[in-house]
Motif scaffolding. Structure first.
Motif, PDB file in Angstrom:
ATOM      1  N   ASP A 206       0.829  -1.271   0.111  1.00  0.00           N
ATOM      2  CA  ASP A 206      -0.092  -0.198   0.164  1.00  0.00           C
ATOM      3  C   ASP A 206       0.987   1.235  -0.046  1.00  0.00           C
ATOM      4  O   ASP A 206       0.814   2.292  -0.689  1.00  0.00           O
ATOM      5  CB  ASP A 206      -0.942  -0.039   1.213  1.00  0.00           C
ATOM      6  N   ALA A 207       2.044   1.002   0.773  1.00  0.00           N
ATOM      7  CA  ALA A 207       2.913   2.391   0.971  1.00  0.00           C
ATOM      8  C   ALA A 207       3.433   2.720  -0.224  1.00  0.00           C
ATOM      9  O   ALA A 207       3.588   3.810  -1.016  1.00  0.00           O
ATOM     10  CB  ALA A 207       4.159   2.037   1.926  1.00  0.00           C
ATOM     11  N   SER A 208       3.995   1.383  -1.149  1.00  0.00           N
ATOM     12  CA  SER A 208       4.542   1.689  -2.593  1.00  0.00           C
ATOM     13  C   SER A 208       3.630   2.322  -3.493  1.00  0.00           C
ATOM     14  O   SER A 208       4.189   3.243  -3.927  1.00  0.00           O
ATOM     15  CB  SER A 208       5.139   0.198  -2.977  1.00  0.00           C
ATOM     16  N   SER A 209       2.408   2.066  -3.494  1.00  0.00           N
ATOM     17  CA  SER A 209       1.584   2.548  -4.559  1.00  0.00           C
ATOM     18  C   SER A 209       1.468   3.910  -4.090  1.00  0.00           C
ATOM     19  O   SER A 209       1.211   4.698  -5.122  1.00  0.00           O
ATOM     20  CB  SER A 209       0.335   1.815  -4.362  1.00  0.00           C
ATOM     21  N   ALA A 210       1.214   4.146  -2.889  1.00  0.00           N
ATOM     22  CA  ALA A 210       1.012   5.816  -2.561  1.00  0.00           C
ATOM     23  C   ALA A 210       2.230   6.597  -2.602  1.00  0.00           C
ATOM     24  O   ALA A 210       2.050   7.712  -3.248  1.00  0.00           O
ATOM     25  CB  ALA A 210       0.604   5.910  -1.002  1.00  0.00           C
ATOM     26  N   TYR A 211       3.381   5.973  -2.450  1.00  0.00           N
ATOM     27  CA  TYR A 211       4.369   6.681  -2.554  1.00  0.00           C
ATOM     28  C   TYR A 211       4.707   6.792  -4.436  1.00  0.00           C
ATOM     29  O   TYR A 211       5.139   8.047  -4.717  1.00  0.00           O
ATOM     30  CB  TYR A 211       5.822   6.067  -2.260  1.00  0.00           C
ATOM     31  N   TYR A 212       4.342   6.094  -5.082  1.00  0.00           N
ATOM     32  CA  TYR A 212       4.476   5.968  -6.604  1.00  0.00           C
ATOM     33  C   TYR A 212       3.592   7.127  -7.077  1.00  0.00           C
ATOM     34  O   TYR A 212       4.005   7.927  -8.122  1.00  0.00           O
ATOM     35  CB  TYR A 212       4.392   4.606  -7.041  1.00  0.00           C
ATOM     36  N   SER A 213       2.441   7.084  -6.761  1.00  0.00           N
ATOM     37  CA  SER A 213       1.515   7.860  -6.914  1.00  0.00           C
ATOM     38  C   SER A 213       1.769   9.437  -6.688  1.00  0.00           C
ATOM     39  O   SER A 213       1.922  10.446  -7.701  1.00  0.00           O
ATOM     40  CB  SER A 213       0.140   7.923  -6.322  1.00  0.00           C
ATOM     41  N   LEU A 214       2.452   9.692  -5.642  1.00  0.00           N
ATOM     42  CA  LEU A 214       3.109  11.047  -5.273  1.00  0.00           C
ATOM     43  C   LEU A 214       4.282  11.310  -6.309  1.00  0.00           C
ATOM     44  O   LEU A 214       4.518  12.392  -6.730  1.00  0.00           O
ATOM     45  CB  LEU A 214       3.658  11.029  -3.970  1.00  0.00           C
ATOM     46  N   SER A 215       5.133  10.207  -6.811  1.00  0.00           N
ATOM     47  CA  SER A 215       6.210  10.811  -7.458  1.00  0.00           C
ATOM     48  C   SER A 215       5.524  11.032  -8.958  1.00  0.00           C
ATOM     49  O   SER A 215       6.743  11.351  -9.696  1.00  0.00           O
ATOM     50  CB  SER A 215       7.049   9.287  -7.637  1.00  0.00           C
ATOM     51  N   THR A 216       4.342  10.790  -9.430  1.00  0.00           N
ATOM     52  CA  THR A 216       4.155  11.248 -10.543  1.00  0.00           C
ATOM     53  C   THR A 216       3.538  12.622 -10.542  1.00  0.00           C
ATOM     54  O   THR A 216       3.081  13.172 -11.726  1.00  0.00           O
ATOM     55  CB  THR A 216       3.152  10.265 -11.088  1.00  0.00           C
ATOM     56  N   GLU A 217       3.531  13.204  -9.290  1.00  0.00           N
ATOM     57  CA  GLU A 217       2.771  14.472  -9.393  1.00  0.00           C
ATOM     58  C   GLU A 217       3.497  15.813  -9.870  1.00  0.00           C
ATOM     59  O   GLU A 217       4.581  15.810  -9.562  1.00  0.00           O
ATOM     60  CB  GLU A 217       2.368  14.828  -7.744  1.00  0.00           C
ATOM     61  N   ARG A 218       3.294  16.309 -10.791  1.00  0.00           N
ATOM     62  CA  ARG A 218       3.949  17.495 -11.672  1.00  0.00           C
ATOM     63  C   ARG A 218       4.249  18.633 -10.657  1.00  0.00           C
ATOM     64  O   ARG A 218       5.371  19.263 -11.027  1.00  0.00           O
ATOM     65  CB  ARG A 218       3.222  17.822 -12.826  1.00  0.00           C
ATOM     66  N   THR A 219       3.253  18.731  -9.532  1.00  0.00           N
ATOM     67  CA  THR A 219       3.591  19.884  -8.679  1.00  0.00           C
ATOM     68  C   THR A 219       4.604  19.976  -7.984  1.00  0.00           C
ATOM     69  O   THR A 219       5.050  20.792  -7.308  1.00  0.00           O
ATOM     70  CB  THR A 219       2.123  20.297  -8.252  1.00  0.00           C
ATOM     71  N   ILE A 220       5.433  18.743  -7.670  1.00  0.00           N
ATOM     72  CA  ILE A 220       6.334  18.518  -6.750  1.00  0.00           C
ATOM     73  C   ILE A 220       7.776  18.553  -7.371  1.00  0.00           C
ATOM     74  O   ILE A 220       8.016  18.348  -8.792  1.00  0.00           O
ATOM     75  CB  ILE A 220       6.135  16.857  -6.180  1.00  0.00           C
ATOM     76  N   ASP A 221       8.762  19.268  -6.533  1.00  0.00           N
ATOM     77  CA  ASP A 221       9.828  19.412  -7.129  1.00  0.00           C
ATOM     78  C   ASP A 221      10.526  18.135  -7.652  1.00  0.00           C
ATOM     79  O   ASP A 221      10.289  17.061  -7.149  1.00  0.00           O
ATOM     80  CB  ASP A 221      10.887  20.024  -6.090  1.00  0.00           C
ATOM     81  N   GLU A 222      11.329  18.253  -8.773  1.00  0.00           N
ATOM     82  CA  GLU A 222      11.842  16.938  -9.204  1.00  0.00           C
ATOM     83  C   GLU A 222      12.778  15.964  -8.413  1.00  0.00           C
ATOM     84  O   GLU A 222      12.766  14.701  -8.415  1.00  0.00           O
ATOM     85  CB  GLU A 222      12.701  17.168 -10.634  1.00  0.00           C
ATOM     86  N   GLU A 223      13.397  16.472  -7.728  1.00  0.00           N
ATOM     87  CA  GLU A 223      14.087  15.877  -6.477  1.00  0.00           C
ATOM     88  C   GLU A 223      13.268  15.059  -5.572  1.00  0.00           C
ATOM     89  O   GLU A 223      13.562  14.006  -5.274  1.00  0.00           O
ATOM     90  CB  GLU A 223      15.184  16.870  -5.832  1.00  0.00           C
ATOM     91  N   GLU A 224      12.256  15.967  -5.250  1.00  0.00           N
ATOM     92  CA  GLU A 224      11.365  15.112  -4.192  1.00  0.00           C
ATOM     93  C   GLU A 224      10.554  13.995  -5.070  1.00  0.00           C
ATOM     94  O   GLU A 224      10.334  13.032  -4.218  1.00  0.00           O
ATOM     95  CB  GLU A 224      10.166  16.180  -3.692  1.00  0.00           C
ATOM     96  N   ARG A 225      10.262  14.060  -6.149  1.00  0.00           N
ATOM     97  CA  ARG A 225       9.654  12.933  -7.084  1.00  0.00           C
ATOM     98  C   ARG A 225      10.533  11.903  -7.024  1.00  0.00           C
ATOM     99  O   ARG A 225      10.106  10.630  -6.895  1.00  0.00           O
ATOM    100  CB  ARG A 225       9.283  13.594  -8.542  1.00  0.00           C
ATOM    101  N   LEU A 226      11.757  11.905  -7.311  1.00  0.00           N
ATOM    102  CA  LEU A 226      12.730  10.915  -7.302  1.00  0.00           C
ATOM    103  C   LEU A 226      12.886  10.389  -6.053  1.00  0.00           C
ATOM    104  O   LEU A 226      13.049   9.097  -5.919  1.00  0.00           O
ATOM    105  CB  LEU A 226      14.027  11.505  -8.056  1.00  0.00           C
TER     106      LEU A 226
END
Length: 413
Positions: A206-226
């Motif tokens: 569940d955590a992996s799915s939630a983290y991955y969803s966040l990593s695709t958010e364009r409003t987040i800084d690229e470093e944070e997405r990675l």
């Protein structure tokens, strides 16, 4: 320690003076003098004495409110964190029976005290301070956005202290109003908190799915997405082996950004069903958090269990059958433990096979072909074709990215 006699005397004079603009100015000057001239040991007590004076009956609520607002502004800018915490706690106690008359000032003071606690990395006391802020008020309108900002901050404080139980309580409050919240930052923090809670409670898929969803958010800084993508990979690796994890690993492996993470090597090996070496596992474990290294009921860590289950699946891709003693040797454990894990995975339908305890042999993929190897061979063929296609796709994508002009020319031809 009591306030200095000079400060007490000055405050008594102000309390007994007539209510006029000059008295308010004199109080403000006195506060500036207290902050400027008090010793470190006297400052907290002098500030408390000042607040007691401006809240006295001689001043009255109408006169006290602007003075208290001015005090909170000065208090927020204090440099000595110990003084802020000592004075802030006492002043909140003084305000407690009068909160109804000073709700806004009380709220601002608690926010400032919570900031002081967080500066000292005392997140539990910060959360407790924020918890007593009045959010259901008849004196002032509190929007859903404002409530959400308080609740998400409490939640994040408890997560910093590895206390997911208390964090869940405030996340659940936020769930009830999240669709009314307009603050995009709070919405992202809500998603991140959900992921961190699942992570802390070892619900890794569940955590992996939630983290991955966040990593695709364009409003987040690229470093944070990675960074969140790395967290998604880590949690997927720690998840229980089986079809659900396989699907999540496939999604992560096919993400072009995955190659830029430190976890890509172990992700690739797991996705391609390769055996993991102890050195690779140790390198991965070095980057895990404390709760991710916690011992399970059988004395192993979550990572130990995840690696053993993965290697067991990898062995099932290589062998049609194998003795339990040889399986234990491949997995780096004894035959009894290898049998225990294999039985558990077969029972939960995460591994296809059967165990012959009399012969001490495990047969893999028996539900698809039994002792007839045709089903096994067909499955291996499909797996190899899939792997080849994925490798070709990866090479094509790399060429398109690195040699765009050449790639376009080839396509046009």
């Amino acid at each position: 320690m009591p306030a200095s006699s000079e400060v007490i005397s000055r405050l008594h004079q102000l309390e007994s003076s007539p209510p006029n603009p000059q008295r308010a100015e004199a109080y403000s000057s006195t506060l500036n003098e207290i902050i400027k001239s008090s010793s470190a040991s006297d400052l907290a007590a002098n500030l408390v004495a000042y607040v007691e004076s401006i809240l006295s009956d001689n001043i009255g609520v109408i006169g006290s409110r602007p003075l208290l607002s001015g005090f909170v502004e000065q208090y927020r800018d204090l440099q000595d964190n110990d003084v802020k915490i000592e004075a802030g706690n006492q002043i909140i106690q003084i305000l407690a029976p009068k909160t109804v008359s000073f709700e806004q000032q009380d709220t601002d003071l608690k926010f400032a005290l919570a900031d002081a606690y967080e500066t000292d990395e005392d997140f539990t006391n910060s959360a407790k301070t924020l918890q007593v802020i009045t959010l259901d008020s008849s004196q002032r309108a509190v929007s859903d956005d404002e409530k959400a900002q308080v609740w998400i901050r409490i939640c994040r404080c408890y997560l910093e202290e590895e206390n997911p139980t208390n964090a869940v309580a405030y996340l659940n409050r936020l769930k009830q109003i999240i669709y009314n919240v307009t603050d995009e930052v709070v919405k992202l923090q809500f998603q991140l908190s959900q992921a961190r809670i699942s992570d802390s409670m070892n619900n890794f898929l569940d955590a992996s799915s939630a983290y991955y969803s966040l990593s695709t958010e364009r409003t987040i800084d690229e470093e944070e997405r990675l960074h969140t993508l790395s967290a998604a990979i880590t949690c997927a690796v720690l998840g229980p082996a089986g079809p659900t994890r396989a699907r999540q690993l496939g999604k992560l492996y096919k993400d072009d950004r995955a190659a830029d993470t430190a976890e890509f090597s172990i992700l690739e090996k797991i996705f391609l069903d390769r055996l993991l070496a102890p050195t690779e596992v140790a390198a991965f474990a070095a980057g895990l958090k404390d709760h991710q290294l916690a011992k399970t009921s059988d004395g192993t860590t979550v990572l130990d269990k995840a690696v053993l289950e993965h290697n067991l699946l990898a062995v099932s891709r290589l062998y049609q059958n194998i003795s339990l003693s040889a399986l234990g040797a491949l997995l780096g454990t004894d035959a009894d433990r290898a049998e225990q894990y294999a039985a558990g995975m077969i029972e939960s339908s995460r591994l296809s096979g059967s165990i012959d305890q009399i012969e001490g042999v495990i047969h893999f993929n028996t539900t698809e072909g039994g002792k007839d190897s045709s089903a096994m061979n067909l499955r291996a063929w499909d797996t190899n074709i899939q792997g080849l296609a994925e490798e070709v796709e990866k090479v094509t994508t790399m060429l398109q990215r690195e040699e765009a002009a050449w790639y376009e020319a080839q396509v046009a031809a």
